[in-house]
Structure formats: C-alpha cells, structure tokens
Design a protein around this motif. Structure first.
Motif, PDB file in Angstrom:
ATOM      1  N   HIS A 175       0.834  -1.206   0.000  1.00 60.53           N
ATOM      2  CA  HIS A 175       0.000   0.000   0.000  1.00 60.53           C
ATOM      3  C   HIS A 175       0.866   1.252   0.000  1.00 60.53           C
ATOM      4  CE1 HIS A 175      -3.013  -2.747   2.234  1.00 60.53           C
ATOM      5  NE2 HIS A 175      -3.409  -2.648   0.990  1.00 60.53           N
ATOM      6  N   ARG A 176       1.871   1.279   0.889  1.00 58.86           N
ATOM      7  CA  ARG A 176       2.708   2.472   1.017  1.00 58.86           C
ATOM      8  C   ARG A 176       3.444   2.779  -0.287  1.00 58.86           C
ATOM      9  NH1 ARG A 176       4.991   5.612   4.866  1.00 58.86           N
ATOM     10  NH2 ARG A 176       4.024   4.392   6.531  1.00 58.86           N
ATOM     11  N   THR A 177       3.978   1.738  -0.930  1.00 58.72           N
ATOM     12  CA  THR A 177       4.692   1.955  -2.187  1.00 58.72           C
ATOM     13  C   THR A 177       3.770   2.539  -3.242  1.00 58.72           C
ATOM     14  OG1 THR A 177       6.291   0.178  -1.755  1.00 58.72           O
ATOM     15  CG2 THR A 177       5.967   0.825  -4.053  1.00 58.72           C
ATOM     16  N   LEU A 178       2.572   2.001  -3.350  1.00 53.23           N
ATOM     17  CA  LEU A 178       1.614   2.516  -4.333  1.00 53.23           C
ATOM     18  C   LEU A 178       1.232   3.963  -4.027  1.00 53.23           C
ATOM     19  CD1 LEU A 178      -0.645  -0.652  -4.603  1.00 53.23           C
ATOM     20  CD2 LEU A 178       0.777   0.285  -6.438  1.00 53.23           C
ATOM     21  N   LEU A 179       0.941   4.240  -2.772  1.00 53.86           N
ATOM     22  CA  LEU A 179       0.499   5.576  -2.394  1.00 53.86           C
ATOM     23  C   LEU A 179       1.589   6.619  -2.585  1.00 53.86           C
ATOM     24  CD1 LEU A 179      -1.569   4.599   0.754  1.00 53.86           C
ATOM     25  CD2 LEU A 179      -2.467   5.898  -1.189  1.00 53.86           C
ATOM     26  N   THR A 180       2.786   6.316  -2.110  1.00 58.00           N
ATOM     27  CA  THR A 180       3.861   7.313  -2.206  1.00 58.00           C
ATOM     28  C   THR A 180       4.352   7.483  -3.642  1.00 58.00           C
ATOM     29  OG1 THR A 180       5.536   5.637  -1.632  1.00 58.00           O
ATOM     30  CG2 THR A 180       4.627   6.958   0.169  1.00 58.00           C
ATOM     31  N   SER A 181       4.303   6.414  -4.435  1.00 59.69           N
ATOM     32  CA  SER A 181       4.766   6.506  -5.828  1.00 59.69           C
ATOM     33  C   SER A 181       3.778   7.260  -6.706  1.00 59.69           C
ATOM     34  CB  SER A 181       5.002   5.105  -6.402  1.00 59.69           C
ATOM     35  OG  SER A 181       6.012   4.424  -5.700  1.00 59.69           O
ATOM     36  N   VAL A 182       2.492   7.050  -6.487  1.00 64.03           N
ATOM     37  CA  VAL A 182       1.479   7.656  -7.351  1.00 64.03           C
ATOM     38  C   VAL A 182       1.016   9.011  -6.834  1.00 64.03           C
ATOM     39  CG1 VAL A 182      -0.839   7.352  -8.338  1.00 64.03           C
ATOM     40  CG2 VAL A 182       0.729   5.403  -8.202  1.00 64.03           C
ATOM     41  N   ALA A 186       3.325  12.361   1.178  1.00 70.60           N
ATOM     42  CA  ALA A 186       2.333  12.826   2.145  1.00 70.60           C
ATOM     43  C   ALA A 186       1.116  11.920   2.222  1.00 70.60           C
ATOM     44  CB  ALA A 186       1.887  14.251   1.800  1.00 70.60           C
ATOM     45  N   HIS A 187       0.946  11.032   1.247  1.00 71.17           N
ATOM     46  CA  HIS A 187      -0.236  10.173   1.194  1.00 71.17           C
ATOM     47  C   HIS A 187       0.072   8.721   1.557  1.00 71.17           C
ATOM     48  CE1 HIS A 187      -2.887  13.198  -0.656  1.00 71.17           C
ATOM     49  NE2 HIS A 187      -1.803  13.585  -1.312  1.00 71.17           N
ATOM     50  N   GLY A 188       1.210   8.474   2.211  1.00 72.67           N
ATOM     51  CA  GLY A 188       1.636   7.109   2.496  1.00 72.67           C
ATOM     52  C   GLY A 188       0.694   6.300   3.362  1.00 72.67           C
ATOM     53  N   HIS A 192      -7.658   4.275   2.598  1.00 78.41           N
ATOM     54  CA  HIS A 192      -9.017   4.389   2.049  1.00 78.41           C
ATOM     55  C   HIS A 192      -8.969   5.006   0.651  1.00 78.41           C
ATOM     56  CE1 HIS A 192     -13.326   4.933   1.775  1.00 78.41           C
ATOM     57  NE2 HIS A 192     -13.131   6.220   1.505  1.00 78.41           N
ATOM     58  N   TYR A 193      -8.126   5.995   0.496  1.00 78.07           N
ATOM     59  CA  TYR A 193      -7.946   6.660  -0.793  1.00 78.07           C
ATOM     60  C   TYR A 193      -7.520   5.641  -1.850  1.00 78.07           C
ATOM     61  CZ  TYR A 193      -6.768  10.886  -3.513  1.00 78.07           C
ATOM     62  OH  TYR A 193      -6.741  11.896  -4.436  1.00 78.07           O
ATOM     63  N   LEU A 194      -6.552   4.792  -1.495  1.00 76.40           N
ATOM     64  CA  LEU A 194      -6.060   3.782  -2.430  1.00 76.40           C
ATOM     65  C   LEU A 194      -7.152   2.779  -2.775  1.00 76.40           C
ATOM     66  CD1 LEU A 194      -3.785   2.438  -4.032  1.00 76.40           C
ATOM     67  CD2 LEU A 194      -3.088   1.274  -1.920  1.00 76.40           C
ATOM     68  N   ARG A 195      -7.887   2.317  -1.771  1.00 79.09           N
ATOM     69  CA  ARG A 195      -8.941   1.333  -2.029  1.00 79.09           C
ATOM     70  C   ARG A 195      -9.996   1.887  -2.977  1.00 79.09           C
ATOM     71  NH1 ARG A 195      -8.479   0.457   3.860  1.00 79.09           N
ATOM     72  NH2 ARG A 195      -7.193  -1.406   4.175  1.00 79.09           N
ATOM     73  N   VAL A 196     -10.315   3.171  -2.833  1.00 78.51           N
ATOM     74  CA  VAL A 196     -11.294   3.793  -3.726  1.00 78.51           C
ATOM     75  C   VAL A 196     -10.797   3.749  -5.167  1.00 78.51           C
ATOM     76  CG1 VAL A 196     -12.370   5.981  -4.380  1.00 78.51           C
ATOM     77  CG2 VAL A 196     -12.353   5.272  -1.989  1.00 78.51           C
ATOM     78  N   PHE A 197      -9.535   4.101  -5.375  1.00 78.00           N
ATOM     79  CA  PHE A 197      -8.988   4.123  -6.728  1.00 78.00           C
ATOM     80  C   PHE A 197      -8.840   2.713  -7.302  1.00 78.00           C
ATOM     81  CE2 PHE A 197      -8.196   8.555  -6.168  1.00 78.00           C
ATOM     82  CZ  PHE A 197      -8.072   9.073  -7.453  1.00 78.00           C
ATOM     83  N   ILE A 198      -8.452   1.754  -6.465  1.00 77.10           N
ATOM     84  CA  ILE A 198      -8.373   0.366  -6.936  1.00 77.10           C
ATOM     85  C   ILE A 198      -9.762  -0.102  -7.350  1.00 77.10           C
ATOM     86  CG2 ILE A 198      -8.039  -2.026  -6.199  1.00 77.10           C
ATOM     87  CD1 ILE A 198      -5.414  -0.760  -6.795  1.00 77.10           C
TER      88      ILE A 198
END
Length: 229
Positions: A175-182, A186-188, A192-198
């Motif tokens: 999760h952290r890698t996806l959030l910080t890379s995309v 600050a979004h690490g 919930h944000y990631l799950r919405v986009f997935i």
C-alpha cells in the motif's frame, strides 16, 4: 534444466533438509546459510541468482539482511518466514524484498514465486512496449489501455496506478509503495484513498470487479497484478 543458483538462508535444519532436495529436483543449484552474516558473505562471494530468506535468524533480523543487501545489490529476495503479522510482511517488502511466502508452505507456491522473481532480475522494472494480461492490453508508449480492441478511458491517476502494478507484475506491491509513488510521500497512510482508486480501476479493467483476475488483493499488505500472458 534451470541452473540458477539459489541461496537458502534459514537456521532450521528441517527446512534446509526439505528445501535443498526439492529445489535441486526443480533444477536449481542450492547454497545454504544459517545466519545473516553468512548470507551477506555468500551473496558477495558465491554470486547466487536469488535469495530465500528467513526473517528469524540467530545473529540478526532478516530485515537487516534485506537492508544490507539493498545497499549494494538488486538480487531477488523471497522471504520465507513463520512471521505472519502484516507489519512484518510490509516492512520486508518496503525494504526491498521481492515477495513473501509464509511457513508452512507448499513447494509449488514457492517455486512459482522464485520463477517470477528470477524473470524480473535485470529488468529494471521495465515493461514491454505492449503488455497483455488476461484480456487487457497495456501500451505504455501510447499510454493506451484496451480490452479486446476497445479503448478504456482511465484517469491519469488510474493509469499511473495500473502502470506501476504492471511494472511489478507477478509481485506484491505494498500500500505504502503505491500511495507514495502515485500520490507522493504525504499520502503514504491514505489506505481508504487507495482502495477507492483500486475499486474504480477494477470497474474499468476487470470483467467481473467482484472477482478480480488482473489486480488481486494481498490482504493487509497491498496488491499484485497478474503476470503477462
């Protein structure tokens, strides 16, 4: 026969007794180490192609071995450990491990993860000019995604997320890698944000978003994209 050389780092004699003949039968050359110090030495002197690493070593934590190796080597590392806490998996993967298999394990699953990790060696996280996964086609040069010839319209963030997973196809991405890379550092923690986009991405690329075949969930850890056809 696959003559790749594998370094097995584990201080449990029964694991070594099981793994060496099993991996040898699968066509690999096997080197054994019983602690972290030996592991670091053997990577430097024996030139293995992949490391299977237990986290619970007698002289140092396996995560310290990962950190030490990643300071100078991109050798594939597959964690094989009885530690089943999500935090342990995430920490090992974020430090640079390529995959994680829990004990007890099946040799079929382990060898499949080994093959995937070896295929990625030296690829520098590149992907082919066109990549086919299930019935999805990704063209990173044209920035196009299509299914059976029909172009799918992804938002820029959805596309960036898909491309990052494609670059690591077959491997879990935390999760952290996806959030910080995309989205940036600050979004690490914005799970919930990631799950919405997935969820949005799956609605567009999966035939049945409730039974995803392309972007698969690794519970509590991250996501894994299916390997290319």
């Amino acid at each position: 026969m696959n003559q790749s050389r594998i370094l097995v780092v584990d201080d449990e004699p029964q694991i070594q007794r099981f793994l060496k003949p099993s991996l040898t039968a699968a066509g690999y050359e096997v080197i054994e180490a019983v602690n972290g110090g030996e592991a670091l030495k053997f990577v430097a002197t024996q030139a293995p192609d992949l490391v299977i690493l237990d986290l619970g070593l007698p002289d140092m934590d396996g995560k310290a071995v990962i950190a030490s190796l990643r300071a100078w080597s991109d050798i594939p590392i597959v964690i094989l450990s009885a530690r089943d806490r999500e935090s342990e998996k995430i920490a090992a993967l974020d430090l640079g491990a390529d995959d994680y298999v829990e004990k007890p394990f099946g040799i079929g699953e382990l060898t499949a993860r080994i093959r995937t990790a070896l295929r990625h060696r030296g690829r520098q996280d590149a992907i082919p000019s066109v990549m086919d996964v299930d019935d999805l086609t990704i063209d990173p040069i044209k920035r196009l995604v299509s299914r059976e010839g029909e172009t799918l319209h992804l938002t820029p963030k959805e596309y960036d997320l898909l491309l990052l997973l494609a670059r690591h196809a077959g491997r879990v991405v935390t999760h952290r890698t996806l959030l910080t890379s995309v989205w940036g550092p600050a979004h690490g923690e914005d799970l919930h944000y990631l799950r919405v986009f997935i969820g949005q991405l799956r609605q567009k690329i999966e035939r049945d978003p409730t039974q995803p075949r392309i972007v698969r969930t690794e519970p509590g850890v991250g996501y894994r994209m299916a390997e290319p056809d």
